[in-house]
Design a protein around this motif. Structure first.
Motif, PDB file in Angstrom:
ATOM      1  N   MET A 215      -3.023 -14.513  -7.374  1.00  0.00           N
ATOM      2  CA  MET A 215      -2.336 -14.235  -6.235  1.00  0.00           C
ATOM      3  C   MET A 215      -2.361 -12.691  -5.700  1.00  0.00           C
ATOM      4  O   MET A 215      -1.417 -12.191  -5.366  1.00  0.00           O
ATOM      5  CB  MET A 215      -0.966 -14.595  -6.171  1.00  0.00           C
ATOM      6  CG  MET A 215      -0.713 -16.149  -6.596  1.00  0.00           C
ATOM      7  SD  MET A 215      -1.207 -17.268  -5.263  1.00  0.00           S
ATOM      8  CE  MET A 215      -1.952 -18.632  -6.056  1.00  0.00           C
ATOM      9  N   HIS A 216      -3.726 -12.346  -5.523  1.00  0.00           N
ATOM     10  CA  HIS A 216      -4.005 -11.175  -5.069  1.00  0.00           C
ATOM     11  C   HIS A 216      -3.587 -11.062  -3.567  1.00  0.00           C
ATOM     12  O   HIS A 216      -3.986 -11.833  -2.839  1.00  0.00           O
ATOM     13  CB  HIS A 216      -5.509 -10.412  -5.316  1.00  0.00           C
ATOM     14  CG  HIS A 216      -5.541 -10.203  -6.534  1.00  0.00           C
ATOM     15  ND1 HIS A 216      -5.869 -10.949  -7.517  1.00  0.00           N
ATOM     16  CD2 HIS A 216      -5.789  -8.916  -7.018  1.00  0.00           C
ATOM     17  CE1 HIS A 216      -6.002 -10.332  -8.813  1.00  0.00           C
ATOM     18  NE2 HIS A 216      -6.194  -9.004  -8.406  1.00  0.00           N
ATOM     19  N   VAL A 234       0.465  -2.219  -0.930  1.00  0.00           N
ATOM     20  CA  VAL A 234       0.575  -3.358  -1.973  1.00  0.00           C
ATOM     21  C   VAL A 234      -0.492  -4.608  -1.590  1.00  0.00           C
ATOM     22  O   VAL A 234      -1.006  -5.000  -2.552  1.00  0.00           O
ATOM     23  CB  VAL A 234       1.911  -4.227  -1.806  1.00  0.00           C
ATOM     24  CG1 VAL A 234       3.027  -3.382  -2.031  1.00  0.00           C
ATOM     25  CG2 VAL A 234       1.782  -4.861  -0.468  1.00  0.00           C
ATOM     26  N   ILE A 235      -1.315  -3.924  -0.478  1.00  0.00           N
ATOM     27  CA  ILE A 235      -2.574  -5.084  -0.197  1.00  0.00           C
ATOM     28  C   ILE A 235      -3.410  -4.914  -1.273  1.00  0.00           C
ATOM     29  O   ILE A 235      -4.006  -3.814  -1.518  1.00  0.00           O
ATOM     30  CB  ILE A 235      -2.877  -4.733   1.126  1.00  0.00           C
ATOM     31  CG1 ILE A 235      -2.092  -5.387   2.192  1.00  0.00           C
ATOM     32  CG2 ILE A 235      -4.145  -5.664   1.363  1.00  0.00           C
ATOM     33  CD1 ILE A 235      -2.426  -4.967   3.450  1.00  0.00           C
ATOM     34  N   GLY A 236      -4.136  -5.835  -2.027  1.00  0.00           N
ATOM     35  CA  GLY A 236      -5.165  -5.750  -3.001  1.00  0.00           C
ATOM     36  C   GLY A 236      -4.352  -5.953  -4.484  1.00  0.00           C
ATOM     37  O   GLY A 236      -5.043  -6.188  -5.309  1.00  0.00           O
ATOM     38  N   ALA A 240       2.666 -10.535  -8.278  1.00  0.00           N
ATOM     39  CA  ALA A 240       3.756 -10.200  -9.323  1.00  0.00           C
ATOM     40  C   ALA A 240       3.929  -8.857  -9.673  1.00  0.00           C
ATOM     41  O   ALA A 240       4.898  -8.213  -9.884  1.00  0.00           O
ATOM     42  CB  ALA A 240       3.445 -10.928 -10.576  1.00  0.00           C
ATOM     43  N   GLU A 241       2.680  -8.177  -9.325  1.00  0.00           N
ATOM     44  CA  GLU A 241       2.911  -6.512  -9.329  1.00  0.00           C
ATOM     45  C   GLU A 241       3.456  -5.675  -8.365  1.00  0.00           C
ATOM     46  O   GLU A 241       4.015  -4.955  -8.411  1.00  0.00           O
ATOM     47  CB  GLU A 241       1.437  -5.955  -9.928  1.00  0.00           C
ATOM     48  CG  GLU A 241       1.172  -4.596  -9.975  1.00  0.00           C
ATOM     49  CD  GLU A 241      -0.186  -3.977 -10.391  1.00  0.00           C
ATOM     50  OE1 GLU A 241      -0.171  -2.818  -9.889  1.00  0.00           O
ATOM     51  OE2 GLU A 241      -0.891  -4.923 -10.565  1.00  0.00           O
ATOM     52  N   ALA A 242       2.977  -6.275  -6.875  1.00  0.00           N
ATOM     53  CA  ALA A 242       3.479  -5.819  -6.023  1.00  0.00           C
ATOM     54  C   ALA A 242       5.057  -5.952  -5.739  1.00  0.00           C
ATOM     55  O   ALA A 242       5.705  -5.153  -5.232  1.00  0.00           O
ATOM     56  CB  ALA A 242       2.716  -6.207  -4.607  1.00  0.00           C
ATOM     57  N   GLY A 301      -6.954 -20.100  -2.246  1.00  0.00           N
ATOM     58  CA  GLY A 301      -5.894 -18.913  -1.896  1.00  0.00           C
ATOM     59  C   GLY A 301      -4.980 -19.838  -1.131  1.00  0.00           C
ATOM     60  O   GLY A 301      -5.030 -21.282  -1.061  1.00  0.00           O
ATOM     61  N   ILE A 302      -3.932 -19.237  -0.906  1.00  0.00           N
ATOM     62  CA  ILE A 302      -2.745 -19.765  -0.185  1.00  0.00           C
ATOM     63  C   ILE A 302      -2.156 -18.827   0.716  1.00  0.00           C
ATOM     64  O   ILE A 302      -2.150 -17.747   0.527  1.00  0.00           O
ATOM     65  CB  ILE A 302      -1.360 -19.885  -1.488  1.00  0.00           C
ATOM     66  CG1 ILE A 302      -1.962 -21.074  -2.510  1.00  0.00           C
ATOM     67  CG2 ILE A 302      -0.205 -20.249  -0.627  1.00  0.00           C
ATOM     68  CD1 ILE A 302      -0.951 -20.892  -3.558  1.00  0.00           C
TER      69      ILE A 302
END
Length: 839
Positions: A215-216, A234-236, A240-242, A301-302
């Motif tokens: 889910m990038h 946060v793009i890229g 979960a990390e962003a 993707g979603i």
């Protein structure tokens, strides 16, 4: 009718009302339930939620009334919103100048009683009112007023939530329309990925594109970045990390499931905890996770589209909280409320007030059947009524129902207004009954007493032969009962001015002046007058006593004159005859007073003769008797000396009798000049006057502290001198006289029945003169205070027989009384009662 003044900021108030978009909407259950509950709690047939615009009052809910609006000019609520912080209560509109002529009062629906709580929004504008109406005069208890105010707040809450929901729905609809437009644009430009990305970035709803199982974040517009509290850095990055705070929340798992299954996921009102500006805050979103597929049909993707519905969810939570408050209000309601299930008529809930009504705590009721919790209700038919409501689904309402109940181990009859409301499940099945009961025992008993009083009053009016009439202040129409009709000879109701044609010409000016006085608000609103009327049919003349009362509006407008008339013809004829008799009697009394004056003059002349002409011969008889005894003592035999001694003794007695008669005459005829006198001083003077006699008999005299009264000092001295002298005289020779003088304060009601003072004083001083002499038989009590009355021989106890008569006359002159108690050989007590000083 009196129209209310224009409200300050009326335009702003109307704008506020328009902002709720509530006018002319269809009925809604939430509002109707509140008016139904207000009607039940306040026991009125009508309850309204009334909103007032510039020309009308419109009813959002009209329980008990068929119309949906009335002109503002007739509106009671237009008056209620003048003071938003106060409840407008009109116990009887017919007696209120603002409403007495209102068509809604004089005609259907006959608004007699009105109570309205203003509906005030958060900006302080009164939009209308929650009101209850009855067609009879009425008063609400404090408990009912409190409940009405609580329900009014719930109406305002519903209006506020409506406004918020309206704004949210408009925003959602606008956003959805914009999204649809953007999606259409995206479909039209689906061949251009760049345009697609631009579309997502510029979408009017929060949108992001997540690619791959990790889910990038490939694309995120400013709205969703704002929701996340992040920027474009946060793009890229993996989602979960962003947004690390998503760990432990369901979103990452849901995205993984959508990526795996390829099925769209739609959620509403879902809570998300996001860190914004360093703070972890709970938000609520409607969102869609839509899988995106490549040319081979694989999910790559979603796309996430989200709408922040935090305001809407919070508003719904407020609604839920409001509903909970309503339930809590039921629990704390001053009206008795209970829920009874259909199974064995078991109590499911009972508020404390219901417990007080039936004499049990809610804990003693809940979980028990009606028959076991309240066994005294068996045979009174309430179980049958409950089963009827459950079976038919029809509510049952009864007023002033008598209930035999046991409270504090005592059986008593109470009266309640009772409502059995069926409780339905979602499928329509009636599963129980909502019981609402209002204790009106005090009202019923008061009304019963009032009815008894009214019956007595009606009988009294009939017995008094009173005639009743009234004049309308607007039309001047005179209405009257049958008795007045017969007296005046009226055929039908007439204009008041024409009634004066029947008034006797000699009384007409007074009658017109009285009418002018009572119709002038600055003069007097009540008159009482007597005048004669002549019946034009019979020619009979009557004297009527008329009492009238006028009622004016606050602006001084005459509303009504009501009055009573009484035929006093016979009384006046009797009065004329009585006055004639009084004149005759006055003449007789005048002649009698002249005779009395002549008698008093003759008595005064006798007193002069007694004090001068009679005393002089007696003194000579006594002197010559003494000279003969001294000069011829040795020459006269014993019999001759005895004769001379008898002549001297008889002269002394005659002299004493003349003196006593003179004293009695003066006390009887002399005009008293009363002033403040001290009985202590008078008693000291009397003891000094009798000191030789007291010393000779070695008498012992005890005197209490005496009082200060209004009186004649000379007469009071004579009174106590005679009583003390008698006490000494009637103590046998050889026995030491012992005399006690007591003084007490007595209420008039405590006086002996044989003492009838002429004074109106309410307190008297009782002065007892107690001796231990020979006493007397009480059968002679009436004789001893008469002139010349003696109980003993003149040789045994010398005296004139006038002394106690003088005492009785002195006490009578002072408005008091005198009596005595005695037994032969055991002494006597003479009780003197003299009026005390008034404060």
């Amino acid at each position: 009718m009196n129209l209310p003044l224009s409200l300050p900021e009326e335009n702003n108030r109307l704008d506020a009302l328009d902002s709720y978009d509530i006018l002319d909407t269809l009925p809604e259950q939430e509002y109707d339930e509140l008016t139904q509950l207000a009607s039940q709690i306040c026991q009125t047939p009508i309850a309204l939620i009334s909103l007032v615009d510039d020309k009308r009052q419109w009813f959002k809910s009209n329980h008990g009334l068929t119309v949906r609006e009335t002109p503002r000019a007739y509106s009671f609520c237009a008056h209620a919103i003048i003071n938003p912080s106060e409840t407008l209560i009109v116990p009887d509109s017919r007696e209120d100048s603002r409403f007495a002529q209102n068509p809604l009062v004089t005609g259907d629906p006959y608004v007699i009683f009105y109570a309205g709580v203003p509906l005030v929004d958060e900006n302080g504008f009164a939009l209308g009112s929650l009101c209850v109406i009855d067609n009879t005069p009425k008063q609400l208890s404090q408990a009912q007023l409190s409940a009405l105010k609580i329900l009014a707040k719930q109406v305002v809450n519903l209006l506020t939530l409506r406004k918020q929901n309206k704004a949210l729905k408009e925003n959602e609809e606008r956003q959805r329309i914009e999204i649809a437009q953007q999606i259409q644009m995206r479909a039209a430009l689906s061949e251009s990925e760049a345009r697609f990305r631009s579309l997502l970035k510029e979408a009017p709803v929060a949108t992001c594109l997540l690619v791959g199982r990790d889910m990038h974040i490939e694309l995120a517009n400013d709205l969703i970045l704002g929701y996340w509290g992040k920027n474009s850095s946060v793009i890229g990055k993996p989602l979960a990390e962003a947004i690390p705070e998503l760990k432990g929340q369901p979103f990452l798992d849901i995205l993984d499931s959508v990526f795996t299954t390829g099925e769209t996921y739609i959620a509403q009102n879902m809570q998300a905890s996001l860190e914004v500006d360093g703070l972890l805050v709970n938000y609520y979103f409607d969102f869609t996770y839509k899988p995106l597929r490549n040319q081979t049909g694989q999910v790559y993707g979603i796309m996430n589209m989200a709408v922040d519905v935090t305001s809407r969810v919070v508003a719904q939570q407020q609604i839920d909280e409001a509903q909970q408050q309503i339930l809590s209000s039921f629990e704390q309601s001053p009206v008795a409320i209970a829920l009874i299930d259909e199974q064995d008529l078991t109590f499911r809930m009972a508020n404390p007030f219901y417990g007080q009504l039936v004499g049990r705590s809610p804990e003693q009721l809940v979980g028990k059947s009606l028959s076991s919790a309240l066994p005294e209700l068996q045979g009174q038919g309430f179980d049958q009524l409950l089963n009827q409501v459950i079976t038919t689904g029809e509510p049952y309402v009864a007023h002033e129902t008598a209930v035999e109940i046991v409270r504090q181990n005592r059986k008593e009859t109470i009266y309640v207004d009772l409502t059995y409301q069926p409780r339905r499940q979602a499928n329509g099945h009636v599963s129980g009954v909502l019981v609402i009961a209002t204790d009106i025992t005090g009202q019923v008993r008061s009304r019963q007493k009032l009815e008894q009083t009214q019956e007595v009053l009606s009988r009294a009016v009939e017995l008094a032969q009173l005639g009743n009439w009234s004049i309308d202040g607007t039309t001047h129409i005179l209405t009257f009962d049958e008795r007045v009709r017969d007296w005046w000879g009226y055929e039908d109701n007439i204009i008041a001015d024409k009634a004066f044609a029947h008034v006797h010409k000699d009384d007409l000016d007074r009658a017109l002046a009285a009418f002018a006085q009572i119709t002038n608000p600055v003069s007097s609103d009540r008159v009482e007058i007597e005048y004669r009327v002549i019946n034009p049919k019979t020619g009979r003349e009557r004297m009527l006593r008329v009492v009238a009362q006028a009622y004016f509006s606050q602006t001084g407008q005459l509303l009504r004159i009501v009055g009573t008339s009484l035929d006093v013809t016979q009384q006046r004829l009797l009065q004329i005859e009585l006055e004639r008799m009084v004149d005759e009697r006055t003449q007789e009394l005048t002649f009698a007073n002249q005779d009395l004056k002549r008698s008093n003059d003759n008595l005064q002349q006798f007193a002069y003769i007694a004090s001068h002409d009679l005393q002089e011969p007696l003194r000579k008889i006594q002197s010559f008797s003494s000279l003969l005894t001294q000069k011829f003592d040795n020459q006269l035999d014993e019999q001759a000396l005895d004769y001379l001694q008898r002549i001297s003794s008889a002269g002394s007695r005659m002299s004493l009798l003349i003196k006593d008669l003179l004293t009695y005459s003066r006390i009887t005829t002399r005009q008293q000049t009363f002033g403040l006198v001290s009985l202590n001083t008078i008693m000291a003077d009397v003891l000094d006057t009798l000191s030789w006699e007291i010393e000779k008999r070695k008498a012992h005299v005890e005197v209490d502290q005496l009082a200060v009264i209004q009186g004649d000092e000379s007469q009071l001295s004579q009174l106590f001198q005679n009583l003390l002298s008698n006490a000494i005289k009637f103590t046998p020779t050889g026995q030491t006289p012992k005399i006690q003088i007591e003084c007490f304060l007595r209420k008039r009601s405590e006086l002996p029945t044989d003492v009838r003072p002429t004074s109106n004083a309410q307190v008297f001083y009782q002065i007892n003169v107690i001796d231990q002499g020979i006493g007397f038989d009480l059968k002679y009590l009436d004789r001893i205070f008469q002139v010349f009355q003696r109980l003993h021989g003149k040789n045994e106890f010398p005296g004139s027989g006038v002394g106690l008569a003088i005492c009785e006359r002195v006490v009578a002159n002072h408005g008091g009384g005198i009596t005595a108690t005695s037994l032969p050989g055991e002494g006597a007590t003479f009780c003197v009662y003299l009026p005390g000083l008034t404060k």
